[in-house]
Motif scaffolding. Structure first.
Motif, PDB file in Angstrom:
ATOM      1  N   GLU A  33     -30.677   1.072 -40.692  1.00 44.33           N
ATOM      2  CA  GLU A  33     -29.102   1.140 -40.788  1.00 44.33           C
ATOM      3  C   GLU A  33     -28.620   2.259 -40.034  1.00 44.33           C
ATOM      4  OE1 GLU A  33     -27.419   0.488 -44.457  1.00 44.33           O
ATOM      5  OE2 GLU A  33     -28.806  -0.949 -44.896  1.00 44.33           O
ATOM      6  N   GLU A  34     -29.274   3.488 -39.941  1.00 43.80           N
ATOM      7  CA  GLU A  34     -28.819   4.652 -39.444  1.00 43.80           C
ATOM      8  C   GLU A  34     -28.996   4.400 -37.816  1.00 43.80           C
ATOM      9  OE1 GLU A  34     -29.956   9.201 -38.923  1.00 43.80           O
ATOM     10  OE2 GLU A  34     -30.797   8.209 -40.661  1.00 43.80           O
ATOM     11  N   LEU A  35     -30.094   3.880 -37.645  1.00 47.03           N
ATOM     12  CA  LEU A  35     -30.406   3.454 -36.035  1.00 47.03           C
ATOM     13  C   LEU A  35     -29.255   2.411 -35.502  1.00 47.03           C
ATOM     14  CD1 LEU A  35     -31.963   3.915 -33.511  1.00 47.03           C
ATOM     15  CD2 LEU A  35     -33.394   2.046 -34.083  1.00 47.03           C
ATOM     16  N   GLN A  36     -28.934   1.417 -36.288  1.00 44.27           N
ATOM     17  CA  GLN A  36     -28.050   0.486 -35.882  1.00 44.27           C
ATOM     18  C   GLN A  36     -26.877   0.993 -35.539  1.00 44.27           C
ATOM     19  OE1 GLN A  36     -27.799  -3.108 -37.877  1.00 44.27           O
ATOM     20  NE2 GLN A  36     -25.891  -3.809 -36.876  1.00 44.27           N
ATOM     21  N   LYS A  37     -26.305   1.965 -36.430  1.00 42.30           N
ATOM     22  CA  LYS A  37     -25.120   2.731 -36.315  1.00 42.30           C
ATOM     23  C   LYS A  37     -25.019   3.538 -34.914  1.00 42.30           C
ATOM     24  CE  LYS A  37     -23.752   2.783 -41.019  1.00 42.30           C
ATOM     25  NZ  LYS A  37     -23.895   3.797 -42.363  1.00 42.30           N
ATOM     26  N   LEU A  38     -26.162   4.194 -34.721  1.00 40.69           N
ATOM     27  CA  LEU A  38     -26.294   4.913 -33.435  1.00 40.69           C
ATOM     28  C   LEU A  38     -26.320   4.319 -32.339  1.00 40.69           C
ATOM     29  CD1 LEU A  38     -28.987   7.772 -34.357  1.00 40.69           C
ATOM     30  CD2 LEU A  38     -26.736   8.320 -33.725  1.00 40.69           C
ATOM     31  N   LEU A  39     -27.006   2.930 -32.246  1.00 39.97           N
ATOM     32  CA  LEU A  39     -26.842   2.028 -31.059  1.00 39.97           C
ATOM     33  C   LEU A  39     -25.553   1.683 -30.876  1.00 39.97           C
ATOM     34  CD1 LEU A  39     -30.514   0.733 -31.414  1.00 39.97           C
ATOM     35  CD2 LEU A  39     -29.864   2.567 -29.976  1.00 39.97           C
ATOM     36  N   SER A  40     -24.825   1.158 -31.871  1.00 37.49           N
ATOM     37  CA  SER A  40     -23.714   0.303 -31.765  1.00 37.49           C
ATOM     38  C   SER A  40     -22.702   1.464 -31.351  1.00 37.49           C
ATOM     39  CB  SER A  40     -23.034  -0.020 -33.082  1.00 37.49           C
ATOM     40  OG  SER A  40     -23.975  -1.167 -33.668  1.00 37.49           O
ATOM     41  N   ALA A  41     -22.859   2.794 -31.374  1.00 35.32           N
ATOM     42  CA  ALA A  41     -22.036   3.871 -31.028  1.00 35.32           C
ATOM     43  C   ALA A  41     -21.813   4.119 -29.591  1.00 35.32           C
ATOM     44  CB  ALA A  41     -22.071   4.952 -31.754  1.00 35.32           C
ATOM     45  N   GLN A  42     -23.129   3.446 -28.937  1.00 41.02           N
ATOM     46  CA  GLN A  42     -23.479   3.828 -27.456  1.00 41.02           C
ATOM     47  C   GLN A  42     -22.508   2.502 -26.659  1.00 41.02           C
ATOM     48  OE1 GLN A  42     -24.807   6.250 -26.711  1.00 41.02           O
ATOM     49  NE2 GLN A  42     -25.063   6.643 -28.737  1.00 41.02           N
ATOM     50  N   VAL A  43     -22.252   1.421 -27.213  1.00 37.71           N
ATOM     51  CA  VAL A  43     -21.764   0.374 -26.297  1.00 37.71           C
ATOM     52  C   VAL A  43     -20.344   0.652 -25.847  1.00 37.71           C
ATOM     53  CG1 VAL A  43     -20.815  -1.996 -26.630  1.00 37.71           C
ATOM     54  CG2 VAL A  43     -22.988  -1.395 -27.842  1.00 37.71           C
ATOM     55  N   ALA A  44     -19.488   1.120 -26.604  1.00 38.22           N
ATOM     56  CA  ALA A  44     -18.022   1.336 -26.137  1.00 38.22           C
ATOM     57  C   ALA A  44     -18.136   2.472 -24.906  1.00 38.22           C
ATOM     58  CB  ALA A  44     -17.133   1.698 -27.118  1.00 38.22           C
ATOM     59  N   PRO A  45     -18.564   3.523 -25.278  1.00 40.00           N
ATOM     60  CA  PRO A  45     -18.754   4.498 -24.139  1.00 40.00           C
ATOM     61  C   PRO A  45     -19.482   4.220 -22.634  1.00 40.00           C
ATOM     62  CG  PRO A  45     -19.821   5.517 -25.888  1.00 40.00           C
ATOM     63  CD  PRO A  45     -19.095   4.149 -26.459  1.00 40.00           C
ATOM     64  N   THR A  46     -20.213   3.282 -23.065  1.00 36.65           N
ATOM     65  CA  THR A  46     -21.176   3.117 -21.971  1.00 36.65           C
ATOM     66  C   THR A  46     -20.596   2.079 -21.175  1.00 36.65           C
ATOM     67  OG1 THR A  46     -23.165   3.637 -23.054  1.00 36.65           O
ATOM     68  CG2 THR A  46     -23.596   1.993 -21.325  1.00 36.65           C
ATOM     69  N   LEU A  59     -17.623   1.882 -20.260  1.00 34.67           N
ATOM     70  CA  LEU A  59     -16.668   2.697 -19.702  1.00 34.67           C
ATOM     71  C   LEU A  59     -17.129   3.632 -18.459  1.00 34.67           C
ATOM     72  CD1 LEU A  59     -14.329   3.906 -22.284  1.00 34.67           C
ATOM     73  CD2 LEU A  59     -13.870   1.903 -20.647  1.00 34.67           C
ATOM     74  N   GLU A  60     -18.369   3.548 -18.352  1.00 35.51           N
ATOM     75  CA  GLU A  60     -19.182   4.293 -17.392  1.00 35.51           C
ATOM     76  C   GLU A  60     -18.849   3.670 -16.039  1.00 35.51           C
ATOM     77  OE1 GLU A  60     -23.182   5.457 -18.188  1.00 35.51           O
ATOM     78  OE2 GLU A  60     -22.801   5.665 -20.523  1.00 35.51           O
ATOM     79  N   SER A  61     -18.856   4.342 -15.054  1.00 36.34           N
ATOM     80  CA  SER A  61     -18.792   3.947 -13.480  1.00 36.34           C
ATOM     81  C   SER A  61     -20.185   3.168 -13.342  1.00 36.34           C
ATOM     82  CB  SER A  61     -18.420   5.193 -12.706  1.00 36.34           C
ATOM     83  OG  SER A  61     -18.669   4.587 -11.575  1.00 36.34           O
ATOM     84  N   CYS A  84     -21.398   0.614 -14.744  1.00 39.58           N
ATOM     85  CA  CYS A  84     -21.623  -0.516 -15.654  1.00 39.58           C
ATOM     86  C   CYS A  84     -20.897  -1.850 -15.416  1.00 39.58           C
ATOM     87  CB  CYS A  84     -21.258   0.165 -17.237  1.00 39.58           C
ATOM     88  SG  CYS A  84     -21.883  -1.096 -18.367  1.00 39.58           S
ATOM     89  N   ILE A  85     -22.099  -2.899 -15.219  1.00 39.41           N
ATOM     90  CA  ILE A  85     -21.368  -4.097 -15.003  1.00 39.41           C
ATOM     91  C   ILE A  85     -21.477  -4.910 -16.596  1.00 39.41           C
ATOM     92  CG2 ILE A  85     -21.830  -6.303 -14.205  1.00 39.41           C
ATOM     93  CD1 ILE A  85     -23.353  -4.718 -11.865  1.00 39.41           C
ATOM     94  N   ASN A  86     -22.475  -4.679 -17.061  1.00 36.91           N
ATOM     95  CA  ASN A  86     -22.191  -5.242 -18.556  1.00 36.91           C
ATOM     96  C   ASN A  86     -23.584  -4.472 -19.518  1.00 36.91           C
ATOM     97  OD1 ASN A  86     -24.237  -7.122 -17.220  1.00 36.91           O
ATOM     98  ND2 ASN A  86     -24.719  -7.695 -19.292  1.00 36.91           N
ATOM     99  N   TYR A  87     -23.266  -4.255 -20.596  1.00 39.84           N
ATOM    100  CA  TYR A  87     -24.169  -3.427 -21.869  1.00 39.84           C
ATOM    101  C   TYR A  87     -23.915  -4.284 -22.961  1.00 39.84           C
ATOM    102  CZ  TYR A  87     -25.833   0.593 -23.859  1.00 39.84           C
ATOM    103  OH  TYR A  87     -26.742   1.671 -24.497  1.00 39.84           O
ATOM    104  N   ASP A  88     -24.896  -5.061 -23.404  1.00 38.44           N
ATOM    105  CA  ASP A  88     -24.806  -5.991 -24.446  1.00 38.44           C
ATOM    106  C   ASP A  88     -26.045  -5.687 -25.465  1.00 38.44           C
ATOM    107  OD1 ASP A  88     -22.776  -7.384 -23.045  1.00 38.44           O
ATOM    108  OD2 ASP A  88     -24.142  -8.631 -21.918  1.00 38.44           O
ATOM    109  N   PHE A  89     -25.431  -5.560 -26.778  1.00 39.35           N
ATOM    110  CA  PHE A  89     -26.254  -5.153 -27.877  1.00 39.35           C
ATOM    111  C   PHE A  89     -26.729  -6.195 -28.536  1.00 39.35           C
ATOM    112  CE2 PHE A  89     -26.197  -2.522 -31.892  1.00 39.35           C
ATOM    113  CZ  PHE A  89     -27.469  -2.209 -31.937  1.00 39.35           C
ATOM    114  N   HIS A  90     -27.900  -6.350 -28.794  1.00 38.33           N
ATOM    115  CA  HIS A  90     -28.565  -7.608 -29.691  1.00 38.33           C
ATOM    116  C   HIS A  90     -29.705  -7.066 -30.711  1.00 38.33           C
ATOM    117  CE1 HIS A  90     -27.317 -10.148 -26.410  1.00 38.33           C
ATOM    118  NE2 HIS A  90     -27.583  -9.257 -25.556  1.00 38.33           N
TER     119      HIS A  90
END
Length: 100
Positions: A18-31, A33-35, A37-43
């Motif tokens: 659960e802790e790892l999932q939260k940390l990884l989920s938090a990476q999606v939005a800022p990533t 927005l990075e110059s 980045c075409i797509n960044y999909d979390f599964h």
């Protein structure tokens, strides 16, 4: 220069899932927005709830390299030994179909 596709697999220790999932989920939005980045999909793996997978396309290797140095990755990078049951696996792919 062609774009870069990677699949990153991150496997949690069961008690840290659960802790790892939260940390990884938090990476999606800022990533996303990075110059470059075409797509960044979390599964999550359909058979193993402790295995998380990122499917990523980047405009260039330089953009991916810049991503790996972003400060928003620090909370994850600094905790990998505590959270992960094995090292992060990164597979580099070469897309044959092109980006739609």
């Amino acid at each position: 220069m062609s774009h870069v596709t990677i699949i990153g697999t991150v496997t949690a220790k069961p008690e840290m899932r659960e802790e790892l999932q939260k940390l990884l989920s938090a990476q999606v939005a800022p990533t996303r927005l990075e110059s470059g980045c075409i797509n960044y999909d979390f599964h999550v793996d359909a058979d193993d709830p402790n295995m998380f997978v990122f499917y990523e396309n980047w405009r260039s290797q330089a953009d991916l390299d810049a991503h790996m140095k972003m400060p928003h990755l620090l909370p994850l990078v600094s905790e990998v030994d505590r959270l992960l049951s094995r090292p992060v696996e990164i597979r580099h792919l070469r897309m044959l179909s092109g980006i739609a």
